[in-house]
Design an enzyme around this catalytic site. Structure first.
Site, PDB file in Angstrom:
ATOM      1  N   GLY A  43       0.738  -1.179   0.078  1.00  0.00           N
ATOM      2  CA  GLY A  43      -0.080  -0.012   0.002  1.00  0.00           C
ATOM      3  C   GLY A  43       0.835   1.288   0.044  1.00  0.00           C
ATOM      4  O   GLY A  43       2.054   1.324   0.586  1.00  0.00           O
ATOM      5  N   GLN A  48       3.499  10.062   0.919  1.00  0.00           N
ATOM      6  CA  GLN A  48       4.797   9.100   0.772  1.00  0.00           C
ATOM      7  C   GLN A  48       5.707   9.308  -0.312  1.00  0.00           C
ATOM      8  O   GLN A  48       6.864   9.131  -0.122  1.00  0.00           O
ATOM      9  CB  GLN A  48       4.426   7.784   1.082  1.00  0.00           C
ATOM     10  CG  GLN A  48       3.656   7.348   2.509  1.00  0.00           C
ATOM     11  CD  GLN A  48       3.557   6.023   2.481  1.00  0.00           C
ATOM     12  OE1 GLN A  48       2.395   5.245   2.004  1.00  0.00           O
ATOM     13  NE2 GLN A  48       4.479   5.136   3.025  1.00  0.00           N
ATOM     14  N   CYS A  87       5.916   0.011   6.919  1.00  0.00           N
ATOM     15  CA  CYS A  87       5.774   1.361   6.315  1.00  0.00           C
ATOM     16  C   CYS A  87       6.810   1.595   5.313  1.00  0.00           C
ATOM     17  O   CYS A  87       7.993   1.563   5.879  1.00  0.00           O
ATOM     18  CB  CYS A  87       5.400   2.098   7.370  1.00  0.00           C
ATOM     19  SG  CYS A  87       4.969   3.912   6.568  1.00  0.00           S
ATOM     20  N   LEU A  88       6.540   2.019   4.079  1.00  0.00           N
ATOM     21  CA  LEU A  88       7.740   2.196   3.236  1.00  0.00           C
ATOM     22  C   LEU A  88       8.301   3.511   3.681  1.00  0.00           C
ATOM     23  O   LEU A  88       9.443   3.698   3.167  1.00  0.00           O
ATOM     24  CB  LEU A  88       6.928   2.468   1.866  1.00  0.00           C
ATOM     25  CG  LEU A  88       6.571   1.170   1.144  1.00  0.00           C
ATOM     26  CD1 LEU A  88       6.068   1.542  -0.296  1.00  0.00           C
ATOM     27  CD2 LEU A  88       7.603  -0.087   1.051  1.00  0.00           C
ATOM     28  N   HIS A 129      -4.158   1.879   7.595  1.00  0.00           N
ATOM     29  CA  HIS A 129      -2.796   2.549   7.768  1.00  0.00           C
ATOM     30  C   HIS A 129      -2.822   3.658   6.667  1.00  0.00           C
ATOM     31  O   HIS A 129      -1.887   4.830   6.997  1.00  0.00           O
ATOM     32  CB  HIS A 129      -1.663   1.364   7.389  1.00  0.00           C
ATOM     33  CG  HIS A 129      -0.235   1.565   7.286  1.00  0.00           C
ATOM     34  ND1 HIS A 129       0.604   1.323   8.218  1.00  0.00           N
ATOM     35  CD2 HIS A 129       0.508   2.673   6.515  1.00  0.00           C
ATOM     36  CE1 HIS A 129       1.842   1.645   8.137  1.00  0.00           C
ATOM     37  NE2 HIS A 129       1.590   2.710   6.951  1.00  0.00           N
ATOM     38  N   GLU A 130      -3.113   3.398   5.432  1.00  0.00           N
ATOM     39  CA  GLU A 130      -2.858   4.338   4.366  1.00  0.00           C
ATOM     40  C   GLU A 130      -3.772   5.649   4.397  1.00  0.00           C
ATOM     41  O   GLU A 130      -3.547   6.629   4.311  1.00  0.00           O
ATOM     42  CB  GLU A 130      -3.144   3.854   2.929  1.00  0.00           C
ATOM     43  CG  GLU A 130      -2.387   2.722   2.629  1.00  0.00           C
ATOM     44  CD  GLU A 130      -0.794   2.812   2.806  1.00  0.00           C
ATOM     45  OE1 GLU A 130      -0.203   3.923   3.001  1.00  0.00           O
ATOM     46  OE2 GLU A 130      -0.119   1.858   2.970  1.00  0.00           O
ATOM     47  N   HIS A 133      -2.073   7.924   6.813  1.00  0.00           N
ATOM     48  CA  HIS A 133      -1.145   8.746   6.010  1.00  0.00           C
ATOM     49  C   HIS A 133      -1.809  10.118   5.560  1.00  0.00           C
ATOM     50  O   HIS A 133      -1.337  11.128   5.383  1.00  0.00           O
ATOM     51  CB  HIS A 133      -0.570   8.243   4.966  1.00  0.00           C
ATOM     52  CG  HIS A 133       0.635   7.184   5.307  1.00  0.00           C
ATOM     53  ND1 HIS A 133       1.696   7.730   5.903  1.00  0.00           N
ATOM     54  CD2 HIS A 133       0.989   5.912   5.163  1.00  0.00           C
ATOM     55  CE1 HIS A 133       2.592   6.774   6.261  1.00  0.00           C
ATOM     56  NE2 HIS A 133       2.071   5.858   5.769  1.00  0.00           N
TER      57      HIS A 133
HETATM   58 ZN    ZN Z   1       2.743   3.642   5.918  1.00  0.00          ZN
END
Ligand code: ZN
Length: 150
Positions: A43, A48, A87-88, A129-130, A133
């Site tokens: 995701g 991000q 998380c990226l 989660h997204e 963000h």
């Molecule tokens: Zn993340």
């Protein structure tokens, strides 16, 4: 397009709604999928990659990859569970985060058509989660750091 650093201020700012799904928005979406797959993510949220718009790309391997534009979680189940998440934006860090098991989401697809659907399991965790963000909240603010084996 590439991932911003974990300390980039854009990660703490609420993203703006997409007004019109223009060619530029479609290009952002395809770039987001590229960055997500290059980094083995499931995701990705636009902030991000330095873009303050409410766009999410998801591929948890269950359904086809999909895009959520201006997503809103309109219902969260009372039943929750702690999950270990990555998380990226925070390479090599894991956090344990309490999440609702089941959610109802309203969002636009890339076609501009709005729909409401429910998600559970990994898909539900990933969307929550997204969506965090998109409101400028990263998992280190709501979870506890997880020191696992390996
Ligand atoms: Zn993340």
């Amino acid at each position: 397009m590439k991932l911003v650093s974990f300390d980039d201020p854009i990660l703490t700012k609420p993203a703006m709604p997409v007004r019109r799904i223009t060619r530029e928005v479609k290009e952002i979406v395809s770039d987001m999928f590229r960055v997500m797959y290059e980094n083995n993510g499931i995701g990705l949220a636009a902030p991000q990659v330095g873009i303050g718009l409410q766009i999410i790309t998801i591929d948890v391997g269950k359904n086809d990859p999909f895009v959520l534009i201006n997503p809103k979680i309109i219902h969260l189940s009372k039943k929750t569970q702690s999950n270990i998440e990555g998380c990226l934006s925070f390479p090599n860090q894991l956090f344990s985060v309490e999440r609702s098991l089941k959610i109802t989401v309203k969002a636009k697809a890339i076609s501009g058509i709005e729909s409401t659907f429910t998600a559970e399991g990994l898909e539900s965790i990933c969307i929550q989660h997204e969506c965090d963000h998109l409101r400028g909240v990263t998992f280190d603010k709501i979870g506890t750091i997880f020191i696992g084996q390996g």
